[in-house]
Structures are given as structure tokens and as C-alpha cells.
Design an enzyme around this catalytic site. Structure first.
Site, mmCIF file in Angstrom:
data_model
loop_
_atom_site.group_PDB
_atom_site.id
_atom_site.type_symbol
_atom_site.label_atom_id
_atom_site.label_comp_id
_atom_site.label_asym_id
_atom_site.label_seq_id
_atom_site.Cartn_x
_atom_site.Cartn_y
_atom_site.Cartn_z
ATOM 1 N N LYS A 26 0.797 -1.114 -0.070
ATOM 2 C CA LYS A 26 0.189 -0.025 0.130
ATOM 3 C C LYS A 26 0.769 1.288 0.183
ATOM 4 C CE LYS A 26 -3.890 -0.505 2.376
ATOM 5 N NZ LYS A 26 -4.515 -0.841 3.790
ATOM 6 N N ARG A 97 -3.432 3.223 8.579
ATOM 7 C CA ARG A 97 -3.578 2.052 8.013
ATOM 8 C C ARG A 97 -2.494 1.232 7.876
ATOM 9 N NH1 ARG A 97 -4.918 4.542 2.096
ATOM 10 N NH2 ARG A 97 -6.168 2.689 1.838
ATOM 11 N N GLY A 106 -8.341 -7.073 4.613
ATOM 12 C CA GLY A 106 -9.076 -7.023 5.778
ATOM 13 C C GLY A 106 -8.524 -7.787 6.985
ATOM 14 N N MET A 108 -5.784 -6.756 8.727
ATOM 15 C CA MET A 108 -5.411 -6.167 9.839
ATOM 16 C C MET A 108 -5.943 -4.729 9.894
ATOM 17 S SD MET A 108 -1.192 -6.612 9.661
ATOM 18 C CE MET A 108 -1.267 -6.397 8.030
ATOM 19 N N ARG A 370 -3.694 -1.551 -6.433
ATOM 20 C CA ARG A 370 -2.838 -2.717 -6.389
ATOM 21 C C ARG A 370 -3.024 -3.603 -7.437
ATOM 22 N NH1 ARG A 370 -6.093 -4.653 -0.819
ATOM 23 N NH2 ARG A 370 -8.032 -4.606 -1.748
ATOM 24 N N HIS A 484 -7.380 -42.369 -0.278
ATOM 25 C CA HIS A 484 -7.075 -42.932 -1.730
ATOM 26 C C HIS A 484 -8.044 -42.247 -2.644
ATOM 27 C CE1 HIS A 484 -7.710 -46.068 -4.747
ATOM 28 N NE2 HIS A 484 -6.699 -46.153 -4.356
ATOM 29 N N SER A 792 16.296 -40.919 -11.216
ATOM 30 C CA SER A 792 14.707 -40.135 -11.161
ATOM 31 C C SER A 792 14.836 -39.719 -9.519
ATOM 32 C CB SER A 792 13.800 -40.895 -11.640
ATOM 33 O OG SER A 792 12.610 -40.365 -11.304
ATOM 34 N N CYS A 859 10.180 -37.682 -9.764
ATOM 35 C CA CYS A 859 8.909 -38.061 -10.271
ATOM 36 C C CYS A 859 8.016 -38.349 -9.092
ATOM 37 C CB CYS A 859 9.063 -39.565 -10.668
ATOM 38 S SG CYS A 859 9.866 -40.735 -9.799
ATOM 39 N N TYR A 879 14.375 -33.010 -16.180
ATOM 40 C CA TYR A 879 12.873 -32.774 -16.334
ATOM 41 C C TYR A 879 12.256 -33.114 -15.146
ATOM 42 C CZ TYR A 879 12.872 -37.873 -15.647
ATOM 43 O OH TYR A 879 13.170 -39.135 -15.312
#
Ligand code: ADP
Ligand code: MG
Ligand code: MG
Length: 901
Positions: A26, A97, A106, A108, A370, A484, A792, A859, A879
Site C-alpha cells: 500500500k 492504515r 481485511g 489488519m 494494487r 485414496h 529419478s 517423479c 525434467y
């Protein structure tokens, strides 16, 4: 000497937009708005560093240090506004503020109208010619100050706000309904009752002295950084506790000075759809949060928006113009200025802005700007629109994408109109996003009974996999976000609501009962896996649109990424889905799921229960053709890309029959007694299966299993090659901790391959490598790399074993650990870079130290989690691999990692 206070006003500012960590979002933007010529009331920002100092040194010492700077800054505000703080004739009124680095809407507190007291209120009344306004401002100030600074909160959650109670009491006495119906005298009465209540509850008087008011408010903002709701919000949003908040002190402007005054909030584009339509709401003669608080119905800013709104509300054009005019119509000149300012702000910040404004007696002021929060769809559209408008470049467009939010776009959704008419009957956890509608089935193997079905279970188990795949959605009565059903559904990208406690299921009668209402097999229900809601009947869904802007984002990701994204897939279908999302190969193909289908499980059980190698080989021979066909399907679906196939990994007892009926069936099949089956099953029981006979420990004790699997893979690849298909198998040995464990398995694989090549008179290229998932393997990674083609990182097991947490049991304490701050977040969801990450980095470095081009990937579930993906990029992985529906998310994260480097 360190600077603690940064002033702004009249087109000048000591701070600027990129000082968010010091000034908070802000404060930095208030400064920046001044610099680009947007009208902002003058003020100053006390830095976030002061908040940290306040928490360390306490109030007194801290205030002593910053006092001279604050006094000088107040003097500047006085000068710029032509008022004097604490003066009788010409008082300076302020707002105080909070504003942290990341927006915490909202969370604080704010204090408005500071500086008012019994004397100043009269002056304000006289100067504004509006005593009602003055007294309303005063009572609001006492109310906010009492709440924020003097801690006049409700005593318990059953209790009402003490000030609201006084207001309600007076309304009753006066026979009025709305705050706006109060007369000046009523407001004066409120002020005196408020003060009395403060005195009674706190034993202290409401302070009349403005400096005391100011310091009290500054302290309150610093204190509010540690209030429970801010602390909770930080935890959910993963904002570090030590960032601290800044305090913004600013001259008041009043939107409640009469009919030429107003206040409002606006967005430079539509936050829901992303359309380039300026929009927002305002109220005439109102202050601050009246617009969001919903006390009065706010009006619409633009004429177009206002007409749209009226139509939806069924309000006639005459009534709209008379009672609900847009700002564009009510104050055309101010609307023009506001439109200009919003345009300027968006062009300057190059992103959609969310702004607050106030009009005081015909003069426009901006109070905040913002980057606006938005839906996933709006996020994608705005990024591409800004790019195509030439306002940002490709990399900036990508950086506007929060990868996690893409998930919203990948699943079917209900047609909004149809949803409005639907009846909600139950709710559970939003376990896997998307919308699904279908007919109830209670058994996985009956999922294909209807064209579209919803599988309803108390909970699901691995045997239900096939049916879960076929069903359009899954509803369970028990189980959490990591049950699961939830985990598997997310992997499949299938809608799932889990743990809907009010759902009672009777499998025998095939009836589901919710609050006394019965639903039979074949009845239609609908699920929203993004909200956890369950509806009665059929609700039409629509498929997500993955071309258009979404496709453009994916193209950008492709252009700027270094790492590839692979997928974890066990079936040709999953492989294809992932490939359509842009996956380049399979990072993990688990073979164990393949053994549950149809009659294969019997051959599998025979193999497991065999006591002699010869019997085991006989059973394995039955499994071989199944496996070969499965591998052919997957290798073909991923043609041209590497497919990493993991050898059998889970403990064998997971496959054997535990129910007497199934044990009997097995006994018949194998020609032995039920008692023998039972005792064989009992033999497989392990105290701690996760650390038991599993992974390469199976292949090393029963090399014939590895032999069969290697044969199935190599035969599949050779046969495909002969058909002209470019199959690229990569065989992966799981769970090694010593080099020898790997070497012996690799030997079996290479020998088997050699045999197959001789038999077939043809060869294929293939790789043999290993999972790195046991901590010891990371320590000896240099030795392993000498004999392996690839690594991997299996970060699920690596996390389990590094922390010593069983993933299946961690649910019992993880939430407490996170609540107490022992852990920042769930290490099974977000890779623990501090600990587990070190092992990953070390394993990769040691591996590459002996083999510079060693292929390395990940993985675990983490391969689809943005912050973990970014970490993998820093480790230099080739990867990441994740479930099919996470592929787009991982692709954007991988591109962002590369851009931000
Ligand atoms: P939040 O971060 O919760 O939005 P703010 O600090 O922005 O809190 O303030 C809450 C409300 O008070 C907003 O509507 C804001 O516009 C208004 N407000 C804050 N400062 C002033 C001021 N100096 N003059 C008028 N209104 C103000
Ligand atoms: Mg615009
Ligand atoms: Mg605000």
C-alpha cells in the site's frame, strides 16, 4: 542513520513502487501514485523494519527512535493540507492504515478520522456546515479506535460487538432502522455512550489528545501483525512471519460530506472474466468501507455496468436513472477523471488494478491501487490481452500466470444457469476439482452400467481403480484430502468430493441416504469437486476451453522453458491426456496397478504365493503377455519420447487375498487348501511394510520377477520397432540404497535384453537407471552414477525416509505441526528444500561429478508443485514429472523458473 519514515504528497514521494518490502504494498503504491500524477492525500509510511524493531525492542524504545521522523512527517502533512494537528480552529485529521509486503485484505486494522475530539468535532461541523457528518465521523472514529486500539472486542464468539449493541439499542429506542436515519443528536448520544462503554470495560478513558491517539493507533497496527486472523492468513498464504507490516498515516478525505461526495472501489478490467471493461461500485455520501460492508446497496460506476445490473435485478430504466444512477451519469466530470486515472494506473503498472477512491465535495482522490485478484480464466485472458495490446512482453505475460490457478481451467464446470436451479443436498471436502454429473453406482465394477456414472463409496481402495477411471466423478462418505479416493482422483484429473459425512451408504440395499432422503442406484446426482458440494439431479456441464488464450500461454511456456515436463502415467489413456497437455515422455510408469485388472490378479497371486522358483516362473509366464501388451500400449502412446518404467515396487502382501471368500477362490485355483493359502498370506505380513520387503529388495530376492518384467518391456519395444514405432524404454530400479543392489538388478536386465535381441534378431535402444529415494542412495550417488544411465528422484519416499514420517500416518500430526509452526507446510505436498532438497542437490551433484551428462529428473508428487519445480530447475534437472492434469501447471512453473533465473 537508518530512515524509518517515507513521506509522500503533492506529486512528490520519498518511496516508490519497487520498495514494497520496506514500505508494504500500500505504502509503495501510494508513493508511486504521487510520482505519476494521480491525486493522493498527503501522508507518510513507517517502514516494515520498524515493525520488526517494535517486536524486538517494544513500544517505548521503538517510538523514541522514530519520534523525530514522525513529527517531521506530520508537519509536512500539515503544510500540504494547510491544517494543524491538534489545532482547535483548523484540525488535521488522519487515517492510520496497515500495509504489508503482500496484500492481506481485511486482515489488519485501519483507524479513520483520527484527531477528532469533543472540540475538533465542533470545528469540523462548523467548517463543513454539516454537523451530522461531523458527529458521524466522530462516532466512527471512537468505534474504530475502541475496537482496534483499546481492544473493545466481543467478550466471546457468542457475544455481539459492544458498539454494534449500543447502536442497535439506540435504534430500538428511536424506532429507526438504518444508521443513516440517526439525527445529529442521536449521533451525539452514541458518542457519549461509546465513551462510557470504553471506560466501563477498559477502565481507561477514550484519549482526547491527538498525539496520544496517533501513537496508540501506530502501536495497534504493529500489534495487529500478530493477531490470530493475520497469523492464520499468513500461514495459509505462506507469507513469512518476519516480513512485518508498514503503517501508512495519511490526511483524511471525506466521501461523506454530502451529495457532492462519494466513495468507491473499482477494477480496471473484469476480475471474473478478464474482459477489458472498467467496472466497480460506489456510494454517494459514504465513507471508507461502507461500499464493501453491504450496509447500503452500492451503485455501479459505468453506465454500461449499471444497465447490465438493472437488467439482472429486473429494475426498469426509469427507476435505475432515478434511484441507481451510475457515477458516469451522476457525476460525469468526476467519472471522466476517474476513468483517466484508472487508464493511467493500468498503463503504468501494466496489470489489472484494483483501486479505492473517494470524492470529497467534487474533488477526486485515489486512496489505494494494487494488482487485482482474479479468477484463473481472467488471469490468462488479461496476460494475453496485455501482451497483444503491446503493453507487456512475452516473459512478463508468463510472469502474470500463477501456475496453481491454471488448475481451475483444466476441468469441466457446471453451466452457471443450470447450477443456480440445482438443489444442494450435502457437502464434503473439495478433493479434486471439476464438475461431474451422473447416475449413482455403488460398486467400481459396475461403473459402466450407465453412460455417465458417479461412483459413491464409503471409501475407495486400489481395487476400485478401474471403476474410478470410468465414473465421471467420485463421492466418498469417509476420508480426507489425502485419502485414496482424493489422491487417485487428482491424479486422474477426475472430480471428487471426499468425506461427505452426512452421506450414509447401504451397499446391500444399494441405497444412499442423506438427511433421511433416499437415493437409489441409477438416480442422478452432481458433484462440484472445487467446492465440495453435492447436488440432487442432473446439472449440465461444459468442457473447459483449452485452445485460445490458454494455448497461447502454453506456447509461451514452451518457448521459455529449459526443463522438460514428463508425466506419471500407468495407462495409454493417461499418457495420451498428458501428451495433449504437452508432456514429453513418462517420468514414472508404475507397473503394479496393471496387476489388478481382471483375471491377472489371480496369476499375480499365484506368483506371490508360490513357494518354489519353478512355480513362481510358471505364474510369471502367465503375467508376461499381459505386461508386454500394457507396455506396448504405453510406449506407443508416448512414441518418440522416453518412457521410464519402474520395476515392481510395493510389498507383496498388498496383492494377496485377505477375505476368506477370496482365499478360497485362490486355493481352488492353485490346488491347495484354504489353510495353506491363509498361512502363506500370514507369512507375508510385515510389521512395517513401508520399510520392508519391497522395491529392488523384491527383485534381488526373486530375480525372476525382474527378468519377466525386463523381458516384457524389451519384447514390447522390439515388436513396436518392427512395426515402425519409435519406442524408447527406460527401465528403472526402485528403492536402491547400495550400489550392489542396483548392479545386480541391472545385470539381470541387460542379460535379459541380450537374450531377447538374440531371439528376435533385432535390437532397440534402452536405458537402465534408478530411483533415488533412499537417503543412503544420495550419499553414494557418485558410485551409482558410474553404472546407471539416469537418476529419478522419488521425493515421496525420500521425504518419508528423511523425515522418518510415514506418509500414510502423517495426517494425525502434520496439521498440528503446521499449526504450531514446527513445519511451514506439508512436506509431502511442497518439497522441503531445506532438508530433503539438500539430499536431492547433493545426489545430483555427486552423480554429475562422475557422469556430466547423467539424465536427472524427479517423479514424486512434487514434480507438479510450482515452488518445487522451480527448485528442480536450480538443481539442473533435465525434467520434472507429474500427474497428467498437473502438466500445464508444471510447464508454466518450469518456464517461470527459467525466466526468473
Ligand atoms: P484495507 O487494506 O482493509 O482495504 P485500508 O487501509 O485500505 O484497509 O482502509 C480501509 C478503508 O478506509 C478503505 O475504504 C479506504 O479507502 C478508507 N481510507 C483509508 N484511508 C483514508 C483516508 N485518508 N481518507 C479517506 N478514506 C480512507
Ligand atoms: Mg481498461
Ligand atoms: Mg484498502
Amino acid at each position: 542513520m537508518a530512515k524509518h519514515v517515507y513521506t509522500f504528497g503533492a506529486g512528490k514521494a520519498e518511496g516508490k513502487a519497487d520498495m514494497k518490502s520496506l514500505l508494504g504494498g500500500k505504502g509503495a503504491n501510494l508513493a508511486e501514485m504521487n510520482l505519476i500524477g494521480v491525486p493522493v492525500p498527503p501522508g507518510f509510511t513507517i517502514t516494515t523494519e520498524v515493525c520488526t524493531m517494535y517486536n524486538e525492542l517494544g513500544r517505548e524504545k521503538t517510538f523514541e527512535i522514530i519520534k523525530p521522523e514522525v513529527e517531521a512527517a506530520v508537519a509536512l502533512v500539515e503544510e500540504l493540507t494547510g491544517t494543524i494537528f491538534g489545532d482547535k480552529e483548523n484540525p488535521c485529521l488522519l487515517s492510520v492504515r496497515s500495509g504489508a509486503r503482500a496484500s492481506m485484505p481485511g486482515m489488519m486494522d485501519t483507524v479513520l478520522n483520527l484527531g477528532l475530539n469533543d472540540v475538533a468535532v465542533e470545528t469540523l461541523a462548523k467548517k463543513s456546515g454539516n454537523s451530522r457528518f461531523a458527529w458521524d465521523s466522530y462516532r466512527r472514529f471512537i468505534q474504530m479506535y475502541g475496537d482496534v486500539v483499546m481492544d473493545m472486542k466481543p467478550a466471546s464468539k457468542e457475544e455481539h460487538d459492544p458498539f454494534e449493541e449500543i447502536i442497535d439499542q439506540l435504534k430500538e429506542e428511536k424506532g429507526v432502522e438504518l444508521d443513516t436515519d440517526f439525527t445529529t443528536e442521536d449521533l451525539q448520544e452514541l458518542v457519549s455512550r461509546f465513551k462510557a462503554a470504553i471506560n466501563k470495560v477498559t477502565g481507561r478513558n477514550f484519549p482526547a489528545e491527538p498525539w496520544e491517539q496517533l501513537w496508540g493507533s501506530i502501536a495497534a497496527v504493529f500489534n495487529s501483525w500478530n493477531n490470530p486472523r493475520a497469523t492464520l492468513y499468513r500461514r495459509l498464504e505462506q507469507i513469512p512471519d518476519d516480513w512485518g507490516t508498514a503503517v501508512n498515516v495519511q490526511a483524511m478525505v471525506f466521501g461523506n460530506m454530502g451529495d457532492s461526495s462519494a466513495t468507491g472501489v473499482a477494477f480496471t478490467r473484469d476480475a471474473a472474466t478478464g474482459e477489458d471493461i472498467f467496472n466497480g461500485e460506489y456510494l454517494i455520501n459514504a465513507q471508507g468501507e461502507d461500499v464493501v460492508a453491504g450496509i447500503r446497496t452500492p451503485l455501479t460506476i459505468t453506465k454500461v455496468g449499471s444497465k447490465r445490473w438493472a437488467q439482472l435485478q429486473g429494475i426498469s430504466e426509469e427507476e435505475r436513472i432515478a434511484q441507481h444512477p451510475s457515477l458516469e451519469e451522476a457525476m460525469p466530470e468526476l467519472y471522466r477523471q476517474l476513468d483517466e486515472a484508472q487508464q493511467l494506473l493500468e498503463d503504468h503498472y501494466k496489470d489489472m488494478q484494483d483501486l479505492e477512491f473517494t470524492i470529497q465535495e467534487g474533488k477526486l482522490w485515489l486512496l489505494q491501487t494494487r494488482n487485482g485478484k482474479r479468477t484463473g480464466a481472467a488471469m490468462v485472458k488479461i496476460a494475453i490481452d496485455l501482451l497483444e495490446e503491446g503493453k507487456i512482453d512475452e516473459k512478463a505475460a508468463l510472469s502474470r500466470i500463477d501456475p496453481n490457478k491454471l488448475d481451475e481451467l483444466l476441468h469441466p464446470v457446471f453451466v452457471p444457469k443450470a447450477l443456480k436451479e440445482a438443489k444442494e443436498i450435502a457437502s464434503g471436502l473439495p478433493a479434486s476439482p471439476g464438475a461431474a454429473t451422473g447416475q449413482i453406482v455403488f460398486f467400481a465394477d459396475e461403473a459402466d452400467k450407465y453412460e455417465t456414472s458417479i461412483l459413491v463409496r464409503v471409501e475407495t481402495s486400489p481395487e476400485d481403480l478401474g471403476g474410478m477411471h470410468i465414473a465421471k466423478g467420485i463421492l466418498t462418505a469417509r476420508g480426507g484430502m489425502t485419502s485414496h479416493a482424493a489422491v487417485v482422483a487428482r491424479g486422474m484429473g477426475k472430480c471428487c468430493v471426499s468425506g461427505a459425512g452426512s452421506v450414509k451408504i447401504n451397499y446391500r440395499t444399494r441405497v444412499m441416504t442423506i438427511d433421511g432422503v433416499e437415493y437409489n442406484e441409477g438416480d442422478w446426482i452432481s458433484l462440484n469437486g472445487s467446492t465440495g458440494k453435492v447436488y440432487e439431479g442432473k446439472i449440465i456441464t461444459q468442457d473447459p476451453d483449452l485452445s485460445g488464450n490458454f494455448g497461447k500461454i502454453m506456447d509461451l511456456a514452451e518457448k521459455y522453458t529449459r526443463m522438460d515436463v514428463r508425466t506419471n502415467a500407468d495407462t495409454p489413456h493417461d499418457a495420451k491426456v498428458a501428451r495433449d497437455f504437452g508432456a514429453k515422455g513418462i517420468g514414472l510408469c508404475r507397473t503394479e496397478h496393471m496387476f489388478f485388472e481382471g483375471t491377472r490378479i489371480n496369476a499375480m497371486r499365484e506368483m506371490i504365493l508360490a513357494t518354489k522358483e519353478a512355480d513362481r516362473r510358471k505364474a510369471l509366464d502367465k503375467l508376461l503377455p499381459y505386461q508386454r501388451e500394457d507396455f506396448k500400449g504405453i510406449l506407443e502412446a508416448m512414441e518418440g519420447y522416453g518412457v521410464t518404467i519402474r520395476l515392481l515396487d510395493p510389498p507383496l502382501h498388498e496383492f494377496v487375498p485377505h477375505e476368506p471368500a477370496n482365499q478360497k477362490e485362490m486355493a481352488n485355483e492353485m490346488g491347495i487348501t484354504v489353510e495353506q493359502v491363509k498361512s502363506l498370506v500370514d507369512d507375508l505380513h510385515e510389521i512395517n511394510p513401508m520399510l520392508g520387503h519391497r522395491g529392488c529388495r523384491l527383485g534381488n530376492t526373486y530375480p525372476e520377477i525382474t527378468e519377466m518384467q525386463a523381458r516384457a518391456i524389451i519384447e514390447a519395444a522390439v515388436e513396436l520397432k518392427q512395426k515402425g514405432v519409435d519406442a524408447r524404454p527406460e527401465i528403472m530400479v526402485p528403492l536402491i540404497g547400495t550400489v550392489k543392489e542396483y548392479e545386480l538388478q541391472a545385470e539381470v536386465i541387460h542379460e535379459t535384453a541380450k537374450k531377447v535381441f538374440e531371439e528376435k534378431g533385432a535390437t532397440v535402444d534402452y536405458l537402465v537407471g534408478t530411483m533415488i529415494e533412499v537417503p543412503r542412495a544420495t550419499l553414494v550417488a557418485d558410485k551409482v552414477a558410474k553404472v546407471a544411465d539416469f537418476f529419478s528422484f522419488g521425493t515421496n519416499d525420500l521425504t518419508q525416509m528423511t523425515f522418518g514420517y510415514s506418509r500414510d500416518d502423517a495426517g494425525k500430526f502434520l496439521s498440528v505441526y503446521i499449526e504450531k509452526g514446527i513445519l511451514k507446510n506439508d512436506p509431502f505436498q511442497i518439497l522441503d528444500q531445506e532438508g530433503v532438497g539438500q539430499l536431492v542437490r547433493m545426489g545430483a551433484e555427486r552423480g554429475r561429478s562422475v557422469k556430466a551428462d547423467l539424465k536427472i529428473g524427479i517423479c514424486g508428487e512434487h514434480g507438479g508443485e510450482p515452488s518445487s519445480v522451480m527448485f528442480c530447475d536450480t538443481v539442473g534437472m533435465d525434467y520434472v514429472s507429474c500427474s497428467p492434469y498437473r502438466v500445464p501447471i508444471a510447464r508454466v512453473a518450469a518456464a517461470l523458473a527459467n525466466i526468473e533465473k
